[in-house]
Design a protein around this motif. Structure first.
Motif: not given
Length: 84
Positions: A14-43
């Motif tokens: 259980l990571h940040y409230g849901i069941i997840s893998c280490e990859g998604c846990k780390g990605f979420f933490k980095r994204s929120i901590s570093n205040k990342r802004v992403y864009r989707c090139s598709r729809d």
């Protein structure tokens, strides 16, 4: 054996409230901590799977939030936390 609710990989707990893998846990933490802004090139509905999860960071973060990962569970001081 449980699977990650974001990408379907093998979940490690259980990571940040849901069941997840280490990859998604780390990605979420980095994204929120570093205040990342992403864009989707598709729809903005890219497929999330273990093999394709790194292709679109925007859709991955969006799915993390939609599945219920908690932004407030990430400490601002960067120290490892624990359950409250």
């Amino acid at each position: 054996q449980r699977t990650c609710l974001i990408c379907g990989d093998r979940a490690t707990g259980l990571h940040y409230g849901i069941i997840s893998c280490e990859g998604c846990k780390g990605f979420f933490k980095r994204s929120i901590s570093n205040k990342r802004v992403y864009r989707c090139s598709r729809d903005k509905n890219c497929v999330m799977s273990r093999k394709q999860r790194n292709r679109c960071q925007y859709c991955r973060l969006l799915k993390c939030l939609q599945m219920g990962m908690n932004r407030k569970a990430i400490r601002e001081d960067g120290m490892p936390g624990g359950r409250n």
